[in-house]
Design a protein around this motif. Structure first.
Motif, PDB file in Angstrom:
ATOM      1  N   LYS A   6       0.829  -1.188   0.000  1.00 54.26           N
ATOM      2  CA  LYS A   6       0.000   0.000   0.000  1.00 54.26           C
ATOM      3  C   LYS A   6       0.875   1.254   0.000  1.00 54.26           C
ATOM      4  O   LYS A   6       0.492   2.297  -0.542  1.00 54.26           O
ATOM      5  N   LEU A   7       2.086   1.140   0.567  1.00 56.13           N
ATOM      6  CA  LEU A   7       3.023   2.273   0.592  1.00 56.13           C
ATOM      7  C   LEU A   7       3.394   2.682  -0.829  1.00 56.13           C
ATOM      8  O   LEU A   7       3.435   3.857  -1.170  1.00 56.13           O
ATOM      9  N   ALA A   9       1.588   1.995  -3.513  1.00 52.08           N
ATOM     10  CA  ALA A   9       0.362   2.480  -4.150  1.00 52.08           C
ATOM     11  C   ALA A   9       0.110   3.948  -3.802  1.00 52.08           C
ATOM     12  O   ALA A   9      -0.223   4.756  -4.676  1.00 52.08           O
ATOM     13  N   ASP A  10       0.312   4.294  -2.522  1.00 53.47           N
ATOM     14  CA  ASP A  10       0.103   5.679  -2.095  1.00 53.47           C
ATOM     15  C   ASP A  10       1.074   6.633  -2.796  1.00 53.47           C
ATOM     16  O   ASP A  10       0.682   7.704  -3.273  1.00 53.47           O
ATOM     17  N   ALA A  11       2.353   6.209  -2.839  1.00 52.63           N
ATOM     18  CA  ALA A  11       3.361   7.061  -3.464  1.00 52.63           C
ATOM     19  C   ALA A  11       3.058   7.252  -4.948  1.00 52.63           C
ATOM     20  O   ALA A  11       3.132   8.364  -5.485  1.00 52.63           O
ATOM     21  N   SER A  13       0.178   7.097  -6.403  1.00 51.09           N
ATOM     22  CA  SER A  13      -0.984   7.953  -6.624  1.00 51.09           C
ATOM     23  C   SER A  13      -0.662   9.427  -6.355  1.00 51.09           C
ATOM     24  O   SER A  13      -1.245  10.309  -6.970  1.00 51.09           O
ATOM     25  N   GLU A  14       0.311   9.698  -5.479  1.00 49.81           N
ATOM     26  CA  GLU A  14       0.728  11.087  -5.268  1.00 49.81           C
ATOM     27  C   GLU A  14       1.480  11.639  -6.490  1.00 49.81           C
ATOM     28  O   GLU A  14       1.226  12.752  -6.923  1.00 49.81           O
TER      29      GLU A  14
END
Lengths: 207, 360
Positions: A6-7, A9-11, A13-14
């Motif tokens: 998820k880390l 994925a978050d990066a 998406s940013e």
């Protein structure tokens, strides 16, 4: 795309929120950062962070700056009687790179377009009027896009300035340098003919 | 001007079709739904960068196909041009002349003038004023490039001014300086559009009277009356004086965007009376007047496209029309009809003036 972390994925998406970056490019950038030393990545995020939180906007012209006044407004070598009106900071960078302008700038932050909900009140026009009112300004150079909205803005501002003893000029519009007449569109070519210049002025003068 | 050939790939119902044309009259014969009209439409597209019938470019792509392409070989005053337009589903079309792509489609308008006579022309009489303005705009755009430019600028300034009126009506600041900025530009371009329309109508009037006599076989006096808010009062004055009302209505109430033309037969407006036949000969005469107006400005013949040529006109009038079209006043013509016999009866087979293409 699916990611096992998820880390990641978050990066991704940013990064994807940045202009011109799609998901695949975002993933490539993230995976590149993952390969770097932790310290290097910390510098990277620190630089981005400080840029956003510590940046100042010049209180006079709204250019980006590290101080109250930007390097241009605070520089006595620059001609402080000349103001070049631009839409955005990018335009300042472009004009500065020409190395031909020695005056100051004023960023108004856009052009008047009621359709897009942008009226004079949304732009930094009062700041410009204040500078002119304060005196000492001899010339305001309009360097806005040659569009209907740009022209309206120029017209509007020149009306607002008409009672002051200040010369209003506009950047020249016409055939681009190195361009060929044959391929210039009719509107531009027509204007270039209509607003032609005496030959001595046509060559680039150094200021 | 002469269209040598055209190639349609996935244009409307035509998957792949090539046609080579004669210099004079080209007739497309075929049952309804076979695509005769779509060939006329393809010629219109080559000439004006868009379909006469579809409101969006995407509609021109054959159902089930993912692109369309049109190629036309045109000879204008001794020079050969190849026009190519390609369009993919969901993308912008490109349009090129001799491999040089146009940056703006409007640069092509007027290079290959065209006049279309179609069964739905009736809207020119029965429809709203917008239809009549479109007719004038179409005529002027093909002969006067500056007109098109000024019209486009006028409309853009108008949209911005209306948006400003709207914001003023909804609690926004009454910024008179900004309003004046728009007014000044509207007056500049609006007066130019008005003057050119007025001139064009007065040039069209005698041409129209001439062709109306020939086509309708009637002696009744015809005229145009140009109804414009600018006829009596300068635009600047109207923009200023009716401001409170304009703010309330959130739109600009005066200007060439409100123009209309009244078509007069004797002392009466054609809109109110007139049989189908009368209206049809009126419309044909109007389009022939447009054709000759453009021809006079261009000093060569435009393409003339006639969809369903014998629609709603009786025998005597259609003979009259065919005789007219075969005369020296006309150049290359493209017509469609469902009945081959109809055409050969009227044109006569021996003339060598026309070619017949059966579709499909």
């Amino acid at each position: 795309m699916k990611y096992s972390s998820k880390l990641i994925a978050d990066a991704v998406s940013e990064f994807q929120k940045l202009p011109g970056i799609g998901e695949k490019t975002a993933l490539r950038l993230v995976l590149h950062l993952l390969k770097q030393d932790k310290q290097k990545v910390a510098y990277f995020s620190e630089a981005v962070n400080r840029m956003r939180s510590e940046i100042k906007f010049c209180t006079r012209c709204q250019n980006v700056s590290d101080h109250e006044l930007c390097d241009i407004c605070g520089n006595n070598m620059r001609d402080q009687t000349q103001i070049c009106l631009v839409e955005s900071i990018r335009d300042i960078i472009a004009i500065e790179n020409t190395n031909t302008y020695r005056g100051t700038y004023h960023v108004i932050g856009g052009v008047i377009s009621p359709i897009d909900g942008v009226g004079p009140d949304q732009l930094n026009i009062p700041g410009l009027l204040e500078r002119v009112q304060a005196g000492g300004i001899k010339e305001v150079i309009m360097a806005l896009s040659p569009t209907i909205e740009g022209d309206t803005t120029i017209f509007y501002i020149s009306r607002k300035l008409k009672d002051y003893d200040v010369q209003i000029t506009s950047i020249a519009r016409g055939v681009s340098f190195g361009g060929e007449l044959e391929y210039t569109d009719e509107l531009t070519l027509g204007r270039s003919i209509a607003t032609r210049l005496p030959y001595e002025n046509a060559s680039i003068k150094s200021s | 001007m002469f269209l040598r050939s055209i190639h349609l790939t996935n244009y409307k119902n035509h998957a792949d079709r090539s046609l080579a044309f004669s210099r004079r009259i080209n007739c497309f014969i075929g049952a309804n739904g076979m695509g005769k009209t779509n060939i006329l439409d393809a010629i219109h597209y080559i000439a004006l960068t868009k379909s006469y019938f579809s409101s969006t470019d995407q509609q021109n792509i054959r159902i089930g196909a993912d692109f369309m392409r049109l190629t036309g070989d045109v000879s204008i005053q001794g020079h050969d041009y190849r026009i190519v337009s390609r369009q993919q589903v969901g993308k912008r079309k490109d349009f090129s002349i001799n491999d040089l792509p146009y940056r703006k489609m409007s640069d092509h308008v007027g290079r290959m003038p065209v006049v279309m006579i179609a069964p739905d022309d009736g809207v020119l009489i029965s429809g709203s004023s917008e239809e009549r303005r479109k007719f004038l705009d179409n005529t002027l755009s093909q002969t006067d490039h500056e007109y098109l430019e000024h019209l486009v600028l006028y409309n853009k300034y108008l949209d911005q001014r209306n948006a400003l009126l709207k914001s003023m009506n909804n609690g926004g600041r009454h910024d008179t300086v900004l309003l004046e900025s728009y007014d000044e530009q509207l007056v500049r371009y609006g007066e130019s559009v008005y003057r050119r329309r007025r001139q064009a109508l007065s040039d069209l009037e005698p041409l129209f009277a001439h062709y109306h006599r020939l086509v309708s076989l009637e002696r009744e006096q015809t005229s145009f009356s140009y109804d414009s808010t600018l006829n009596d009062t300068p635009l600047a004055e109207q923009l200023r004086d009716n401001l409170p009302k304009q703010i309330l209505l959130e739109r600009t109430t005066a200007g060439p965007h409100r123009d209309d033309i009244a078509f007069m037969l004797g002392d009466t407006r054609l809109k109110r009376f007139g049989s189908q036949g009368q209206q049809k000969s009126f419309l044909i005469a109007l389009k022939l007047a447009q054709y000759h107006y453009i021809r006079a400005h261009k000093s060569f013949h435009p393409f003339l496209l006639i969809d369903d040529i014998f629609d709603k006109i009786d025998g005597e009038r259609s003979r009259q029309l065919v005789q007219l079209l075969s005369g020296e006043d006309f150049g290359q013509i493209f017509i469609t009809d469902t009945d081959e016999k109809h055409i050969t009866d009227e044109l006569g087979t021996g003339a060598g003036l026309f070619d017949i293409y059966r579709i499909p």
